[in-house]
Design a protein around this motif. Structure first.
Motif, PDB file in Angstrom:
ATOM      1  N   ARG A  66      59.426  67.533   7.682  1.00 40.68           N
ATOM      2  CA  ARG A  66      59.322  67.681   9.138  1.00 40.68           C
ATOM      3  C   ARG A  66      58.005  67.133   9.663  1.00 40.68           C
ATOM      4  NH1 ARG A  66      62.384  71.678   7.185  1.00 40.68           N
ATOM      5  NH2 ARG A  66      64.251  72.356   8.348  1.00 40.68           N
ATOM      6  N   GLY A  67      56.931  67.350   8.917  1.00 36.48           N
ATOM      7  CA  GLY A  67      55.637  66.805   9.314  1.00 36.48           C
ATOM      8  C   GLY A  67      55.639  65.284   9.300  1.00 36.48           C
ATOM      9  N   LEU A  68      56.314  64.705   8.318  1.00 37.27           N
ATOM     10  CA  LEU A  68      56.427  63.248   8.235  1.00 37.27           C
ATOM     11  C   LEU A  68      57.250  62.703   9.404  1.00 37.27           C
ATOM     12  CD1 LEU A  68      55.735  60.767   6.515  1.00 37.27           C
ATOM     13  CD2 LEU A  68      57.909  61.120   5.295  1.00 37.27           C
ATOM     14  N   VAL A  69      58.328  63.401   9.743  1.00 34.13           N
ATOM     15  CA  VAL A  69      59.167  62.982  10.879  1.00 34.13           C
ATOM     16  C   VAL A  69      58.371  63.023  12.177  1.00 34.13           C
ATOM     17  CG1 VAL A  69      61.161  63.611  12.289  1.00 34.13           C
ATOM     18  CG2 VAL A  69      61.344  63.614   9.788  1.00 34.13           C
ATOM     19  N   ILE A  70      57.592  64.078  12.369  1.00 34.36           N
ATOM     20  CA  ILE A  70      56.780  64.201  13.585  1.00 34.36           C
ATOM     21  C   ILE A  70      55.785  63.052  13.681  1.00 34.36           C
ATOM     22  CG2 ILE A  70      54.978  65.592  14.695  1.00 34.36           C
ATOM     23  CD1 ILE A  70      56.500  68.081  13.592  1.00 34.36           C
ATOM     24  N   ALA A  71      55.135  62.723  12.565  1.00 36.49           N
ATOM     25  CA  ALA A  71      54.172  61.621  12.555  1.00 36.49           C
ATOM     26  C   ALA A  71      54.859  60.295  12.876  1.00 36.49           C
ATOM     27  CB  ALA A  71      53.485  61.540  11.193  1.00 36.49           C
ATOM     28  N   PHE A  72      56.021  60.061  12.265  1.00 40.69           N
ATOM     29  CA  PHE A  72      56.748  58.807  12.498  1.00 40.69           C
ATOM     30  C   PHE A  72      57.204  58.694  13.947  1.00 40.69           C
ATOM     31  CE2 PHE A  72      60.804  56.490  12.696  1.00 40.69           C
ATOM     32  CZ  PHE A  72      60.377  55.248  12.258  1.00 40.69           C
ATOM     33  N   LEU A  73      57.769  59.776  14.497  1.00 38.72           N
ATOM     34  CA  LEU A  73      58.256  59.725  15.871  1.00 38.72           C
ATOM     35  C   LEU A  73      57.120  59.613  16.874  1.00 38.72           C
ATOM     36  CD1 LEU A  73      61.198  62.296  15.725  1.00 38.72           C
ATOM     37  CD2 LEU A  73      61.315  59.795  15.750  1.00 38.72           C
ATOM     38  N   THR A  74      55.961  60.188  16.537  1.00 41.96           N
ATOM     39  CA  THR A  74      54.782  60.017  17.392  1.00 41.96           C
ATOM     40  C   THR A  74      54.369  58.546  17.412  1.00 41.96           C
ATOM     41  OG1 THR A  74      53.981  62.255  16.915  1.00 41.96           O
ATOM     42  CG2 THR A  74      52.374  60.677  17.751  1.00 41.96           C
ATOM     43  N   MET A  75      54.372  57.917  16.235  1.00 45.87           N
ATOM     44  CA  MET A  75      54.042  56.500  16.139  1.00 45.87           C
ATOM     45  C   MET A  75      55.003  55.653  16.970  1.00 45.87           C
ATOM     46  SD  MET A  75      53.857  54.124  12.697  1.00 45.87           S
ATOM     47  CE  MET A  75      55.611  54.357  12.349  1.00 45.87           C
ATOM     48  N   MET A  76      56.294  55.948  16.873  1.00 49.22           N
ATOM     49  CA  MET A  76      57.289  55.175  17.598  1.00 49.22           C
ATOM     50  C   MET A  76      57.185  55.392  19.104  1.00 49.22           C
ATOM     51  SD  MET A  76      58.611  53.361  15.374  1.00 49.22           S
ATOM     52  CE  MET A  76      59.746  52.569  16.518  1.00 49.22           C
ATOM     53  N   THR A  77      56.820  56.602  19.524  1.00 50.03           N
ATOM     54  CA  THR A  77      56.666  56.881  20.952  1.00 50.03           C
ATOM     55  C   THR A  77      55.519  56.056  21.533  1.00 50.03           C
ATOM     56  OG1 THR A  77      57.530  59.131  20.745  1.00 50.03           O
ATOM     57  CG2 THR A  77      56.178  58.666  22.675  1.00 50.03           C
ATOM     58  N   VAL A  78      54.393  56.003  20.810  1.00 50.47           N
ATOM     59  CA  VAL A  78      53.247  55.226  21.276  1.00 50.47           C
ATOM     60  C   VAL A  78      53.588  53.736  21.307  1.00 50.47           C
ATOM     61  CG1 VAL A  78      50.843  54.597  20.815  1.00 50.47           C
ATOM     62  CG2 VAL A  78      51.616  56.951  20.436  1.00 50.47           C
ATOM     63  N   PHE A  79      54.262  53.257  20.277  1.00 49.55           N
ATOM     64  CA  PHE A  79      54.672  51.845  20.242  1.00 49.55           C
ATOM     65  C   PHE A  79      55.613  51.525  21.392  1.00 49.55           C
ATOM     66  CE2 PHE A  79      57.888  48.708  18.940  1.00 49.55           C
ATOM     67  CZ  PHE A  79      57.082  47.607  18.702  1.00 49.55           C
ATOM     68  N   ARG A  80      56.635  52.347  21.570  1.00 49.08           N
ATOM     69  CA  ARG A  80      57.619  52.115  22.627  1.00 49.08           C
ATOM     70  C   ARG A  80      56.976  52.173  24.009  1.00 49.08           C
ATOM     71  NH1 ARG A  80      60.755  56.039  21.488  1.00 49.08           N
ATOM     72  NH2 ARG A  80      62.115  54.935  20.041  1.00 49.08           N
ATOM     73  N   MET A  81      56.039  53.108  24.198  1.00 48.66           N
ATOM     74  CA  MET A  81      55.362  53.214  25.484  1.00 48.66           C
ATOM     75  C   MET A  81      54.642  51.920  25.838  1.00 48.66           C
ATOM     76  SD  MET A  81      52.134  55.590  26.595  1.00 48.66           S
ATOM     77  CE  MET A  81      51.022  54.416  25.806  1.00 48.66           C
ATOM     78  N   ASN A  82      53.970  51.313  24.853  1.00 51.28           N
ATOM     79  CA  ASN A  82      53.223  50.097  25.133  1.00 51.28           C
ATOM     80  C   ASN A  82      54.131  48.886  25.319  1.00 51.28           C
ATOM     81  OD1 ASN A  82      50.339  50.794  25.214  1.00 51.28           O
ATOM     82  ND2 ASN A  82      50.689  51.547  23.152  1.00 51.28           N
ATOM     83  N   VAL A  83      55.266  48.863  24.625  1.00 48.54           N
ATOM     84  CA  VAL A  83      56.253  47.803  24.879  1.00 48.54           C
ATOM     85  C   VAL A  83      56.777  47.922  26.306  1.00 48.54           C
ATOM     86  CG1 VAL A  83      58.556  46.962  24.292  1.00 48.54           C
ATOM     87  CG2 VAL A  83      56.937  47.523  22.466  1.00 48.54           C
ATOM     88  N   LEU A  84      57.076  49.130  26.738  1.00 47.99           N
ATOM     89  CA  LEU A  84      57.564  49.339  28.102  1.00 47.99           C
ATOM     90  C   LEU A  84      56.479  49.056  29.132  1.00 47.99           C
ATOM     91  CD1 LEU A  84      59.677  52.580  27.550  1.00 47.99           C
ATOM     92  CD2 LEU A  84      60.520  50.250  27.903  1.00 47.99           C
ATOM     93  N   LEU A  85      55.224  49.351  28.795  1.00 49.86           N
ATOM     94  CA  LEU A  85      54.117  48.997  29.682  1.00 49.86           C
ATOM     95  C   LEU A  85      54.085  47.494  29.896  1.00 49.86           C
ATOM     96  CD1 LEU A  85      51.421  49.512  31.176  1.00 49.86           C
ATOM     97  CD2 LEU A  85      50.278  49.446  28.937  1.00 49.86           C
ATOM     98  N   TRP A  86      54.253  46.741  28.812  1.00 45.69           N
ATOM     99  CA  TRP A  86      54.273  45.273  28.919  1.00 45.69           C
ATOM    100  C   TRP A  86      55.425  44.808  29.815  1.00 45.69           C
ATOM    101  CZ3 TRP A  86      57.900  41.624  27.164  1.00 45.69           C
ATOM    102  CH2 TRP A  86      57.480  40.285  27.227  1.00 45.69           C
ATOM    103  N   LYS A  87      56.595  45.419  29.672  1.00 45.76           N
ATOM    104  CA  LYS A  87      57.746  45.042  30.502  1.00 45.76           C
ATOM    105  C   LYS A  87      57.497  45.363  31.975  1.00 45.76           C
ATOM    106  CE  LYS A  87      61.339  45.419  26.951  1.00 45.76           C
ATOM    107  NZ  LYS A  87      62.598  46.090  26.538  1.00 45.76           N
TER     108      LYS A  87
END
Length: 267
Positions: free
Chosen positions: A233-254
């Motif tokens: 569960r801790g690994l999943v939280i870390a991975f999803l946090t990483m993906m949220t930050v990545f996705r946020m910046n991709v959407l910022l670019w759009k």
């Protein structure tokens, strides 16, 4: 802990949007409150009907996409001076209820109180990732807490706050599909807020924002904030946090590209 006779009346407030699957559990834990106020963002799944079963005062407003913009409205509708704010996925356990009742049976030493929060993720209490005790300001006297309309921001105390000992329970999600969907929705809101603050993605910072920053957040969650103590569960939280930050910046670019295109047409 023995029940205390409450002399100070309390209003519990919620902001909801399509929470039929979770709000009943929350409201059941609030039956002891003197008043329940719900601001509903135009739910279409029966949330309003469930809230009215609990004699809640329900005010239906336009949807905002997240709850923070309507928290001040909910507080303003409370008839009592003392307010307890909850999200629909949170529960007041009996032990916390009695701690609050005992506090309000006399004159409280503070005008606002932080509450520790147990986050339940995929059926388990998460002790790492910076999630516990995860104090949130939820109990306050009117005029002694300020609100922010930014997503995932807590109330801010006015004056010196107190701290309760017993935790609130927060059921973050029941399955990964729900969490991923929620993460995707929040990424868009965070990207819009970042754009409005003046953040931009360009060739100078793209490696940082799209690669290094997401990994830094994941490392912080899993290693520095001891997410590893919760195993998978801790690994999943870390991975999803990483993906949220990545996705946020991709959407910022759009968003910035769309704004530049619109500006070019207008010019």
């Amino acid at each position: 802990m023995a029940a205390a006779a409450v002399t100070i009346k309390l209003t519990a407030i919620l902001v909801t949007k399509n929470e039929a699957g979770r709000v009943r559990r929350c409201l059941e834990s609030l039956r002891w409150a003197d008043e329940i106020v719900v601001v509903d963002q135009s739910s279409d799944d029966g949330t309003v009907d469930i809230c009215r079963e609990f004699a809640a005062k329900v005010y239906v407003v336009e949807p905002k996409g997240y709850c923070e913009p309507d928290r001040p409205l909910a507080a303003s509708k409370a008839k009592n001076d003392w307010v307890l704010y909850l999200d629909a996925d949170e529960v007041v356990p009996p032990q916390l209820r009695e701690e609050i009742r005992l506090l309000l049976s006399a004159t409280p030493a503070h005008n606002s109180y932080y509450v520790p929060r147990k986050n339940i993720f995929l059926g388990k209490w998460i002790k790492g990732s910076g999630w516990y005790p995860g104090y949130v300001l939820r109990l306050f006297k009117k005029g002694y807490a300020t609100f922010s309309e930014k997503i995932h921001t807590d109330l801010t105390p006015v004056g010196s706050p107190g701290y309760l000992k017993l935790p609130l329970e927060h059921y973050t999600c029941d399955n990964l599909k729900d969490y991923i969907r929620k993460s995707g929705r929040y990424s868009g809101i965070l990207a819009r807020q970042a754009y409005e603050k003046g953040e931009r993605l360009d060739y100078k910072n793209c490696i940082w924002k799209l690669v290094l920053l997401p990994f830094a957040y994941a490392f912080q969650k899993f290693v520095l904030k001891r997410g590893f103590v919760d195993g998978f569960r801790g690994l999943v939280i870390a991975f999803l946090t990483m993906m949220t930050v990545f996705r946020m910046n991709v959407l910022l670019w759009k968003i910035q590209k769309a704004a530049q295109a619109t500006a070019g047409k207008d010019g």
